[in-house]
Write a protein that holds these residues in place. Structure first.
Motif, PDB file in Angstrom:
ATOM      1  N   ALA A 111       0.831  -1.207   0.000  1.00 25.87           N
ATOM      2  CA  ALA A 111       0.000   0.000   0.000  1.00 25.87           C
ATOM      3  C   ALA A 111       0.865   1.257   0.000  1.00 25.87           C
ATOM      4  O   ALA A 111       1.966   1.276   0.544  1.00 25.87           O
ATOM      5  N   ALA A 112       0.339   2.310  -0.638  1.00 28.87           N
ATOM      6  CA  ALA A 112       1.008   3.612  -0.663  1.00 28.87           C
ATOM      7  C   ALA A 112       0.143   4.624   0.082  1.00 28.87           C
ATOM      8  O   ALA A 112      -1.085   4.656  -0.090  1.00 28.87           O
ATOM      9  N   TYR A 113       0.775   5.440   0.896  1.00 29.86           N
ATOM     10  CA  TYR A 113       0.075   6.458   1.664  1.00 29.86           C
ATOM     11  C   TYR A 113       0.660   7.813   1.267  1.00 29.86           C
ATOM     12  O   TYR A 113       1.800   8.126   1.590  1.00 29.86           O
ATOM     13  N   VAL A 114      -0.145   8.590   0.537  1.00 34.45           N
ATOM     14  CA  VAL A 114       0.346   9.837  -0.051  1.00 34.45           C
ATOM     15  C   VAL A 114      -0.410  11.018   0.534  1.00 34.45           C
ATOM     16  O   VAL A 114      -1.642  11.042   0.537  1.00 34.45           O
ATOM     17  N   SER A 115       0.326  11.999   1.036  1.00 33.85           N
ATOM     18  CA  SER A 115      -0.276  13.201   1.592  1.00 33.85           C
ATOM     19  C   SER A 115      -0.893  14.056   0.492  1.00 33.85           C
ATOM     20  O   SER A 115      -0.330  14.194  -0.601  1.00 33.85           O
ATOM     21  N   ASP A 116      -2.071  14.639   0.785  1.00 34.72           N
ATOM     22  CA  ASP A 116      -2.731  15.544  -0.173  1.00 34.72           C
ATOM     23  C   ASP A 116      -2.241  16.981  -0.031  1.00 34.72           C
ATOM     24  O   ASP A 116      -2.602  17.833  -0.840  1.00 34.72           O
ATOM     25  N   VAL A 117      -1.456  17.251   0.996  1.00 35.87           N
ATOM     26  CA  VAL A 117      -1.054  18.628   1.259  1.00 35.87           C
ATOM     27  C   VAL A 117      -0.281  19.172   0.055  1.00 35.87           C
ATOM     28  O   VAL A 117       0.653  18.545  -0.442  1.00 35.87           O
ATOM     29  N   GLY A 118      -0.655  20.353  -0.397  1.00 35.41           N
ATOM     30  CA  GLY A 118       0.022  20.967  -1.530  1.00 35.41           C
ATOM     31  C   GLY A 118      -0.547  20.598  -2.876  1.00 35.41           C
ATOM     32  O   GLY A 118      -0.217  21.221  -3.892  1.00 35.41           O
ATOM     33  N   SER A 119      -1.419  19.584  -2.916  1.00 30.79           N
ATOM     34  CA  SER A 119      -2.033  19.205  -4.186  1.00 30.79           C
ATOM     35  C   SER A 119      -3.265  20.071  -4.438  1.00 30.79           C
ATOM     36  O   SER A 119      -3.736  20.796  -3.564  1.00 30.79           O
ATOM     37  N   VAL A 120      -3.809  19.966  -5.650  1.00 31.24           N
ATOM     38  CA  VAL A 120      -4.991  20.758  -6.001  1.00 31.24           C
ATOM     39  C   VAL A 120      -6.163  20.404  -5.098  1.00 31.24           C
ATOM     40  O   VAL A 120      -6.875  21.259  -4.579  1.00 31.24           O
ATOM     41  N   GLN A 121      -6.362  19.077  -4.866  1.00 25.54           N
ATOM     42  CA  GLN A 121      -7.490  18.663  -4.056  1.00 25.54           C
ATOM     43  C   GLN A 121      -7.255  18.903  -2.566  1.00 25.54           C
ATOM     44  O   GLN A 121      -8.170  18.793  -1.768  1.00 25.54           O
ATOM     45  N   GLY A 122      -6.016  19.253  -2.205  1.00 29.53           N
ATOM     46  CA  GLY A 122      -5.720  19.417  -0.787  1.00 29.53           C
ATOM     47  C   GLY A 122      -5.536  20.849  -0.344  1.00 29.53           C
ATOM     48  O   GLY A 122      -4.915  21.109   0.674  1.00 29.53           O
ATOM     49  N   ARG A 123      -6.072  21.787  -1.088  1.00 32.13           N
ATOM     50  CA  ARG A 123      -5.868  23.186  -0.732  1.00 32.13           C
ATOM     51  C   ARG A 123      -6.661  23.582   0.513  1.00 32.13           C
ATOM     52  O   ARG A 123      -6.227  24.425   1.284  1.00 32.13           O
ATOM     53  N   LEU A 124      -7.851  23.010   0.700  1.00 28.84           N
ATOM     54  CA  LEU A 124      -8.670  23.361   1.847  1.00 28.84           C
ATOM     55  C   LEU A 124      -8.801  22.185   2.804  1.00 28.84           C
ATOM     56  O   LEU A 124      -8.462  22.283   3.973  1.00 28.84           O
ATOM     57  N   LYS A 125      -9.276  21.056   2.280  1.00 32.34           N
ATOM     58  CA  LYS A 125      -9.386  19.831   3.072  1.00 32.34           C
ATOM     59  C   LYS A 125      -8.392  18.811   2.502  1.00 32.34           C
ATOM     60  O   LYS A 125      -8.257  18.689   1.288  1.00 32.34           O
ATOM     61  N   ARG A 178      -5.726  15.036   3.372  1.00 38.17           N
ATOM     62  CA  ARG A 178      -5.221  13.936   4.200  1.00 38.17           C
ATOM     63  C   ARG A 178      -3.726  14.099   4.401  1.00 38.17           C
ATOM     64  O   ARG A 178      -3.005  14.477   3.477  1.00 38.17           O
ATOM     65  N   ASP A 179      -3.281  13.785   5.587  1.00 34.69           N
ATOM     66  CA  ASP A 179      -1.861  13.803   5.901  1.00 34.69           C
ATOM     67  C   ASP A 179      -1.558  12.486   6.615  1.00 34.69           C
ATOM     68  O   ASP A 179      -2.484  11.764   7.019  1.00 34.69           O
ATOM     69  N   TYR A 180      -0.288  12.163   6.810  1.00 36.34           N
ATOM     70  CA  TYR A 180       0.051  10.902   7.473  1.00 36.34           C
ATOM     71  C   TYR A 180       1.072  11.132   8.579  1.00 36.34           C
ATOM     72  O   TYR A 180       2.093  11.802   8.378  1.00 36.34           O
ATOM     73  N   GLY A 181       0.732  10.586   9.762  1.00 34.74           N
ATOM     74  CA  GLY A 181       1.595  10.732  10.930  1.00 34.74           C
ATOM     75  C   GLY A 181       2.129   9.398  11.393  1.00 34.74           C
ATOM     76  O   GLY A 181       1.486   8.352  11.231  1.00 34.74           O
TER      77      GLY A 181
END
Length: 414
Positions: A310-324, A326-329
């Motif tokens: 499985a791959a876990y990719v942060s949405d931060v900085g992407s087009v879909q992640g500008r407001l809401k 997913r991030d990974y801790g």
């Protein structure tokens, strides 16, 4: 009356009070240490594990902190007894720091820990360092001047300090290195050697890296200039707001250092608590992920699970992640060299780091992880949901044991 003669009636009153609770291991530890003290024996950690807890002679104290955890819990139980049912006693049973034995001390002669002081502050450049320093000072102060109840300070963090994650760090005299992920940055210059912008390059993480790049590419000096500058992510300051109160009880043993300053001496000399991004780990990254099922990607915004694919990719900085988004801790703990303990609190971006600091310092989330992974060396991955710059919620994605053999040794693939 000898100390051995004094110990027995004191021990009986403690047992009769019920303060030791229902934990058979706590009671067995107490009885074992009483018996050793009466006969003048000073057991080692391995002796306690085998003779008191029934572990086999192959038990590895460097990989399992059960003895240190329960010694820490027993010390807390004794403190509770003499603050409550035993407050009229003229003598008390104590566990000397760094030892596995019981001793008797007159109540007036018992040394009470001095209030925790904020660690010495190194000279850190940039606004991030100032924010971090303020966070440390304010929050350690909050611990020391917290609310009072019935004349005694309330300690809402006691159960967390007693957990198998944090007790090994707090129950000895080793220094605690709080390692904060930092970033070396340098300047891009124009034809007049004026700095036009700041540059962060994952391949250049220190002045030494910058100098090596100059040696490989002489034209590099025509475009870039060392500014002797580094920065800290905002998340680190907020994360330390949760972590530093836990460590305040360790007093002056706590030392805050930058990840770029970590060397072999730091890793061997004491406990290590890392706080920051995956990309800011520096030399720690190889150690942390040596026994992990996870690996970081080139951009550090993604993690890959070698067990499931499985791959876990942060949405931060992407087009879909500008407001809401997913991030990974990431949260893990494992034994270090010479009886030390490592605690890793990391994330792909800000909201993940902030949420992981909260998860690592809350008893309910520690219990959730422990229920899935009872081993003392474990790793956990969380999916964190963010809105703008706020961490809204988090879900436990996986929790599994670490391969501790691979962390400190090179193990050839089979």
């Amino acid at each position: 009356m000898t100390e051995a003669e004094t110990l027995k009636p004191l021990a009986e009153r403690i047992r009769a009070s019920g303060i030791l609770g229902r934990s058979s291991l706590t009671q067995r530890l107490f009885d074992f240490l009483i018996e050793c003290s009466v006969h003048g024996k000073v057991p080692k950690e391995i002796d306690v594990a085998i003779d008191a807890f029934g572990r086999s002679d192959t038990f590895d104290v460097s990989q399992d902190a059960v003895v240190r955890v329960y010694v820490h819990k027993l010390r807390r139980k004794l403190e509770e007894f003499y603050a409550g049912p035993g407050r009229q006693e003229t003598h008390r049973i104590i566990i000397p720091r760094g030892e596995y034995r019981l001793a008797v001390a007159p109540l007036a002669a018992v040394v009470v820990d001095e209030p925790a002081a904020a660690p010495d502050r190194p000279r850190w450049p940039g606004w991030g360092a100032a924010l971090l320093a303020v966070s440390l000072i304010v929050n350690v102060g909050l611990v020391l001047t917290g609310p009072l109840q019935m004349g005694q300070a309330v300690d809402p963090l006691r159960e967390v300090r007693d957990s198998s994650v944090w007790a090994p760090l707090l129950d000895d005299e080793l220094p605690i290195h709080v390692v904060v992920g930092d970033y070396y940055i340098f300047g891009e210059v124009d034809e007049f050697l004026s700095v036009t912008r700041l540059v962060r390059d994952f391949g250049i993480n220190s002045r030494a890296d910058f100098d090596r790049t100059l040696q490989r590419d002489p034209h590099f000096a025509d475009r870039y200039q060392d500014l002797n500058m580094s920065y800290l992510p905002t998340a680190s300051a907020y994360a330390l707001r949760d972590i530093m109160p836990l460590l305040a009880a360790a007093n002056r043993r706590v030392r805050v250092i930058m990840a770029s300053d970590v060397n072999a001496e730091v890793l061997k000399s004491g406990h290590v608590v890392y706080v920051g991004f995956f990309s800011g780990m520096g030399t720690l990254r190889e150690i942390v992920f040596a026994g992990s099922r996870l690996m970081t990607g080139e951009s550090f915004d993604e993690l890959y699970d070698s067990t499931t694919g499985a791959a876990y990719v942060s949405d931060v900085g992407s087009v879909q992640g500008r407001l809401k988004y997913r991030d990974y801790g990431y949260f893990s703990t494992f034994a270090g060299p010479d009886g030390s303990q490592f605690v890793i609190i990391a994330g792909t971006r800000d909201v993940a780091v902030m949420r992981m600091a909260e998860i690592a310092t809350r008893r309910v989330t520690l219990d959730e992880i422990k229920a899935q992974t009872p081993e003392s060396a474990f790793e956990s991955l969380y999916e964190v949901y963010g809105f703008e710059r706020t961490d809204i919620d988090a879900t436990l994605v996986l929790s599994s044991p670490l391969n501790t053999t691979s962390i400190w040794r090179d193990v050839p693939e089979q």
